[in-house]
Design an enzyme around this catalytic site. Sequence first.
Site, mmCIF file in Angstrom:
data_model
loop_
_atom_site.group_PDB
_atom_site.id
_atom_site.type_symbol
_atom_site.label_atom_id
_atom_site.label_comp_id
_atom_site.label_asym_id
_atom_site.label_seq_id
_atom_site.Cartn_x
_atom_site.Cartn_y
_atom_site.Cartn_z
ATOM 1 N N LYS A 84 -54.756 -42.923 1.882
ATOM 2 C CA LYS A 84 -53.478 -42.215 1.897
ATOM 3 C C LYS A 84 -52.406 -43.044 2.613
ATOM 4 O O LYS A 84 -52.715 -43.697 3.609
ATOM 5 C CB LYS A 84 -53.713 -40.919 2.691
ATOM 6 C CG LYS A 84 -52.897 -39.758 2.270
ATOM 7 C CD LYS A 84 -53.303 -38.524 3.046
ATOM 8 C CE LYS A 84 -53.042 -38.670 4.534
ATOM 9 N NZ LYS A 84 -53.096 -37.436 5.296
ATOM 10 N N LYS A 98 -48.767 -42.605 8.614
ATOM 11 C CA LYS A 98 -48.003 -43.079 9.773
ATOM 12 C C LYS A 98 -48.833 -43.997 10.640
ATOM 13 O O LYS A 98 -48.311 -44.839 11.348
ATOM 14 C CB LYS A 98 -47.657 -41.883 10.678
ATOM 15 C CG LYS A 98 -46.720 -40.897 10.102
ATOM 16 C CD LYS A 98 -46.692 -39.631 10.987
ATOM 17 C CE LYS A 98 -45.706 -38.627 10.430
ATOM 18 N NZ LYS A 98 -45.692 -37.378 11.172
ATOM 19 N N LYS A 155 -59.682 -37.112 11.567
ATOM 20 C CA LYS A 155 -58.889 -37.519 12.731
ATOM 21 C C LYS A 155 -59.740 -37.748 13.960
ATOM 22 O O LYS A 155 -59.426 -38.600 14.787
ATOM 23 C CB LYS A 155 -57.803 -36.477 13.039
ATOM 24 C CG LYS A 155 -56.658 -36.512 12.052
ATOM 25 C CD LYS A 155 -55.424 -35.822 12.625
ATOM 26 C CE LYS A 155 -54.259 -35.930 11.665
ATOM 27 N NZ LYS A 155 -53.094 -35.162 12.102
HETATM 28 P P1 AMP Z 1 -47.408 -34.903 8.869
HETATM 29 O O1 AMP Z 1 -46.619 -36.137 9.014
HETATM 30 O O2 AMP Z 1 -48.890 -35.152 8.934
HETATM 31 O O3 AMP Z 1 -46.930 -33.796 9.731
HETATM 32 O O4 AMP Z 1 -47.161 -34.443 7.363
HETATM 33 C C1 AMP Z 1 -45.967 -33.820 6.952
HETATM 34 C C2 AMP Z 1 -46.061 -33.462 5.480
HETATM 35 O O5 AMP Z 1 -46.156 -34.649 4.681
HETATM 36 C C3 AMP Z 1 -47.272 -32.609 5.106
HETATM 37 O O6 AMP Z 1 -46.877 -31.626 4.175
HETATM 38 C C4 AMP Z 1 -48.224 -33.584 4.478
HETATM 39 O O7 AMP Z 1 -49.068 -32.969 3.526
HETATM 40 C C5 AMP Z 1 -47.264 -34.542 3.785
HETATM 41 N N1 AMP Z 1 -47.859 -35.884 3.628
HETATM 42 C C6 AMP Z 1 -48.252 -36.722 4.617
HETATM 43 N N2 AMP Z 1 -48.743 -37.878 4.106
HETATM 44 C C7 AMP Z 1 -48.656 -37.765 2.750
HETATM 45 C C8 AMP Z 1 -49.008 -38.623 1.642
HETATM 46 N N3 AMP Z 1 -49.520 -39.840 1.835
HETATM 47 N N4 AMP Z 1 -48.776 -38.170 0.384
HETATM 48 C C9 AMP Z 1 -48.229 -36.941 0.184
HETATM 49 N N5 AMP Z 1 -47.885 -36.076 1.170
HETATM 50 C C10 AMP Z 1 -48.089 -36.483 2.442
#
Ligand code: AMP
Length: 333
Positions: free
Chosen positions: A198, A201, A114
Amino acid sequence: MSKKIFSGVQPTGNLHLGNYLGAIKNFVDLNNDEQNECIFCVVDLHAITIKQDKDELKNNIRETAATFIASGIDPGRSIIFNQSKVYAHAEGSWILSCMAPMGWLNRMTQFKEKAGKDKEKASVGLYIYPILMASDILLYDATHVPVGEDQKQHLELTRDIAQKFNKDFDCEDFLKAPEPLIKKNFSRIMSLKDGLKKMSKSDPSDLSRINLTDTKDEIINKIKKAKTDSFPIPNEDQKLKDRPEAENLLGIYSSILDQTLNKTLEEFGGKNFSDLKSQLADVLSSKISPISDEIKKLINDYEYLDKILAEGAGKAEEIAGKKILEMKKIIGF
Ligand code: AMP
Ligand code: TRP
């Protein structure tokens, strides 16, 4: 056995299929098991480690709560709240940051990703982000934390911090080392445009992800345009090596239907991607668009969402407030 579940999602907009399959779908399954006590947190303090627009942040907090509910988390059974409403998270984070050695944080790969090339310009908050996450989890004595694969290292750090605190203050078992709950097979959903990246967002291309607010037509169009390769679909998973886009689409299909990859390969082995894509578009639109419709309905109901978040914060405060008091007593305050 009853489990104490805690997990968090950042209110940074564009919640997508990776968030859903990697995390939120598991939250719903855990919420549906009556033996579990579940807490799902909109981690707004984590969100501001990267600059946020004030009005967007406010909307995104509500939208994340709406996404939890629209996906099937029942606010009558699980606690849903936003982190900044419960002061113990920030206080716990400070205390734990005084216990955790910098060497442990220097190993965190998410910070490196990041912060990018110019680490000097990244916020200190982004650097100590995993400690705030440890505070979130440890304040609730969570036994299990459902997350995607990318959070595994942060959970190992949480366990290490808990054990160090207990040892430093000679208070065995005061902080409980939690177990990660990471789906074995489909815990990393990849970009629809690049099977080695990956789904995220922050990807500038909206075609790289299925947003949980996408319409049926948008979902169908994105699957149609998803990158593939020029070989037929194989019959065995070993033959998916070095074919990341094929593996990802087959993985998404398996995960959304809760079936094994082998079952999916039985269905599509020898066929062309056009067959898989049309089936996948059907399944995804039938599972995701009801969630999308519900999010759009809830998102305008500020009164309802704010009430859920306020009630959740009240219940969370009761648990975390007690734990932080004990923690402060232990360290001599
Ligand atoms: P965040 O949006 O970064 O707060 O992520 C929220 C949850 O979504 C966390 O448990 C991440 O590990 C999961 N997550 C985010 N992106 C992915 C992805 N591409 N594949 C699987 N899990 C994801
Ligand atoms: N760091 C997590 C992510 O980016 C979000 C998060 C914050 C979290 N606190 C948490 C996840 C506590 C699980 C438990 O996805």
